[in-house]
Write a protein that holds these residues in place. Structure first.
Motif, PDB file in Angstrom:
ATOM      1  N   ASP A  43      67.013  52.050  38.292  1.00 12.61           N
ATOM      2  CA  ASP A  43      66.172  53.226  38.133  1.00 12.61           C
ATOM      3  C   ASP A  43      65.704  53.266  36.683  1.00 12.61           C
ATOM      4  N   LEU A  44      64.410  53.456  36.482  1.00 13.56           N
ATOM      5  CA  LEU A  44      63.883  53.581  35.131  1.00 13.56           C
ATOM      6  C   LEU A  44      64.063  55.016  34.658  1.00 13.56           C
ATOM      7  N   SER A  45      64.315  55.169  33.367  1.00 13.47           N
ATOM      8  CA  SER A  45      64.530  56.482  32.763  1.00 13.47           C
ATOM      9  C   SER A  45      64.191  56.352  31.281  1.00 13.47           C
ATOM     10  N   PRO A  46      64.278  57.429  30.521  1.00 16.93           N
ATOM     11  CA  PRO A  46      64.034  57.291  29.079  1.00 16.93           C
ATOM     12  C   PRO A  46      64.989  56.307  28.409  1.00 16.93           C
ATOM     13  N   GLU A  47      66.202  56.133  28.957  1.00 20.94           N
ATOM     14  CA  GLU A  47      67.175  55.197  28.385  1.00 20.94           C
ATOM     15  C   GLU A  47      66.991  53.775  28.904  1.00 20.94           C
ATOM     16  N   ARG A  48      66.348  53.624  30.067  1.00 19.51           N
ATOM     17  CA  ARG A  48      66.109  52.321  30.669  1.00 19.51           C
ATOM     18  C   ARG A  48      64.613  52.193  30.941  1.00 19.51           C
ATOM     19  N   ARG A  49      63.978  51.401  30.097  1.00 19.95           N
ATOM     20  CA  ARG A  49      62.526  51.230  30.202  1.00 19.95           C
ATOM     21  C   ARG A  49      62.182  49.753  30.264  1.00 19.95           C
ATOM     22  N   LEU A  50      60.942  49.464  30.646  1.00 22.07           N
ATOM     23  CA  LEU A  50      60.493  48.079  30.689  1.00 22.07           C
ATOM     24  C   LEU A  50      60.198  47.537  29.299  1.00 22.07           C
ATOM     25  N   GLN A  51      59.993  48.443  28.365  1.00 28.57           N
ATOM     26  CA  GLN A  51      59.741  48.034  26.994  1.00 28.57           C
ATOM     27  C   GLN A  51      60.331  49.088  26.077  1.00 28.57           C
ATOM     28  N   GLY A  52      60.924  48.649  25.000  1.00 28.58           N
ATOM     29  CA  GLY A  52      61.497  49.579  24.040  1.00 28.58           C
ATOM     30  C   GLY A  52      62.105  48.816  22.885  1.00 28.58           C
ATOM     31  N   THR A  53      62.344  49.511  21.804  1.00 25.83           N
ATOM     32  CA  THR A  53      62.902  48.862  20.620  1.00 25.83           C
ATOM     33  C   THR A  53      64.256  49.440  20.242  1.00 25.83           C
ATOM     34  N   ARG A  54      64.730  50.372  20.996  1.00 27.34           N
ATOM     35  CA  ARG A  54      66.018  51.011  20.704  1.00 27.34           C
ATOM     36  C   ARG A  54      67.038  50.750  21.806  1.00 27.34           C
ATOM     37  N   GLY A  55      66.965  49.573  22.386  1.00 28.54           N
ATOM     38  CA  GLY A  55      67.927  49.212  23.417  1.00 28.54           C
ATOM     39  C   GLY A  55      67.522  49.584  24.831  1.00 28.54           C
ATOM     40  N   GLN A  56      66.336  50.190  25.020  1.00 34.56           N
ATOM     41  CA  GLN A  56      65.943  50.625  26.366  1.00 34.56           C
ATOM     42  C   GLN A  56      65.656  49.443  27.296  1.00 34.56           C
ATOM     43  N   GLY A  57      65.009  48.400  26.779  1.00 36.91           N
ATOM     44  CA  GLY A  57      64.746  47.223  27.608  1.00 36.91           C
ATOM     45  C   GLY A  57      66.042  46.501  27.954  1.00 36.91           C
ATOM     46  N   LEU A  58      66.899  46.339  26.961  1.00 33.51           N
ATOM     47  CA  LEU A  58      68.188  45.692  27.185  1.00 33.51           C
ATOM     48  C   LEU A  58      69.027  46.506  28.177  1.00 33.51           C
ATOM     49  N   ALA A  59      68.940  47.835  28.102  1.00 30.29           N
ATOM     50  CA  ALA A  59      69.667  48.683  29.055  1.00 30.29           C
ATOM     51  C   ALA A  59      69.158  48.458  30.479  1.00 30.29           C
ATOM     52  N   THR A  60      67.864  48.236  30.636  1.00 26.34           N
ATOM     53  CA  THR A  60      67.302  47.938  31.959  1.00 26.34           C
ATOM     54  C   THR A  60      67.837  46.605  32.460  1.00 26.34           C
ATOM     55  N   TYR A  61      67.846  45.606  31.577  1.00 26.75           N
ATOM     56  CA  TYR A  61      68.388  44.287  31.934  1.00 26.75           C
ATOM     57  C   TYR A  61      69.844  44.422  32.380  1.00 26.75           C
ATOM     58  N   ARG A  62      70.632  45.122  31.592  1.00 22.15           N
ATOM     59  CA  ARG A  62      72.054  45.288  31.924  1.00 22.15           C
ATOM     60  C   ARG A  62      72.243  45.976  33.267  1.00 22.15           C
ATOM     61  N   GLU A  63      71.415  46.969  33.538  1.00 24.61           N
ATOM     62  CA  GLU A  63      71.494  47.681  34.822  1.00 24.61           C
ATOM     63  C   GLU A  63      71.145  46.740  35.982  1.00 24.61           C
ATOM     64  N   LEU A  64      70.095  45.953  35.814  1.00 25.60           N
ATOM     65  CA  LEU A  64      69.707  45.009  36.862  1.00 25.60           C
ATOM     66  C   LEU A  64      70.814  43.991  37.124  1.00 25.60           C
ATOM     67  N   ILE A  65      71.385  43.440  36.052  1.00 23.85           N
ATOM     68  CA  ILE A  65      72.436  42.437  36.211  1.00 23.85           C
ATOM     69  C   ILE A  65      73.691  43.054  36.827  1.00 23.85           C
ATOM     70  N   SER A  66      74.052  44.255  36.398  1.00 25.36           N
ATOM     71  CA  SER A  66      75.260  44.871  36.973  1.00 25.36           C
ATOM     72  C   SER A  66      75.046  45.275  38.429  1.00 25.36           C
ATOM     73  N   ASN A  67      73.790  45.467  38.836  1.00 28.86           N
ATOM     74  CA  ASN A  67      73.487  45.841  40.216  1.00 28.86           C
ATOM     75  C   ASN A  67      73.150  44.650  41.106  1.00 28.86           C
ATOM     76  N   LEU A  68      73.319  43.413  40.609  1.00 27.94           N
ATOM     77  CA  LEU A  68      73.083  42.252  41.465  1.00 27.94           C
ATOM     78  C   LEU A  68      73.956  42.369  42.707  1.00 27.94           C
ATOM     79  N   SER A  69      73.339  42.233  43.857  1.00 23.83           N
ATOM     80  CA  SER A  69      74.049  42.411  45.122  1.00 23.83           C
ATOM     81  C   SER A  69      73.740  41.273  46.078  1.00 23.83           C
ATOM     82  N   THR A  70      74.723  40.968  46.909  1.00 21.56           N
ATOM     83  CA  THR A  70      74.565  39.981  47.972  1.00 21.56           C
ATOM     84  C   THR A  70      75.115  40.581  49.257  1.00 21.56           C
TER      85      THR A  70
END
Length: 186
Positions: A43-70
């Protein structure tokens, strides 16, 4: 169908609160996981964005990786399962191609070569060689039963290293995933 044919697809689901977005996403997730796909969502939010310089992009990456599902791990957290299965399949292919037995040092070399061959397509991308190197480190840790080293590699893939120095000391790679390059690593 596009993805199963080797293509790519990306969708944004936008709608009002209560309009059924989450239900639709869960239905799609379950459908494609039943077909053997790996799913990642965030889910995108002010803390998880597609672009950012204060960790927001990295937070999105981390969320995607932690939500990897099979299919066998639908609740997320499937990164180690995916890595283990991939390494096992590469090792099995190397055994079939070479006729060597597990535990043979020549097999280890053959698996390393196969990892680099398979990942040669990404070696042209940003940090592609380091990506292949980390998969090789993971393979060696997997083969040696070194859970601590495996977890360090997984930590790197999760984007949890904050300093290049720390990644260099623990894994021998001179880079980490940041806001500037998280999408390339994805």
């Amino acid at each position: 169908d596009i993805i199963s044919d080797g293509g790519a697809s990306f969708r944004f689901i936008v709608g009002r609160y209560g309009s059924g977005k989450s239900f639709l996403l869960q239905t799609i997730r379950n459908y494609v996981m039943d077909k053997g796909f790996i799913v990642a969502d965030a889910d995108l939010s002010p803390e998880r964005r597609l672009q950012g310089t204060r960790g927001q992009g990295l937070a999105t990456y981390r969320e995607l990786i932690s939500n990897l599902s099979t299919k066998t791990k639908p609740e997320g957290g499937a990164l180690t399962l995916i890595l283990d299965r991939w390494i096992n399949s590469v090792q099995t292919e190397a055994v079939q191609e070479t006729g060597l037995e597990p535990g043979d040092p020549a097999l280890t070399k053959a698996v390393d070569q196969k990892i680099y061959r398979v990942t040669s397509a990404v070696s042209e991308l940003v940090h592609g060689f380091e990506f292949a190197r980390l998969l090789s480190v993971y393979y060696h840790a997997y083969a040696d039963g070194n859970e601590e080293l495996k977890m360090k590699v997984v930590r790197w893939f999760r984007g949890e290293y904050g300093l290049k120095r720390e990644a260099k000391e623990e894994l021998g790679v001179n880079m980490i995933i940041t806001d500037d390059d998280w999408s390339e690593h994805l």
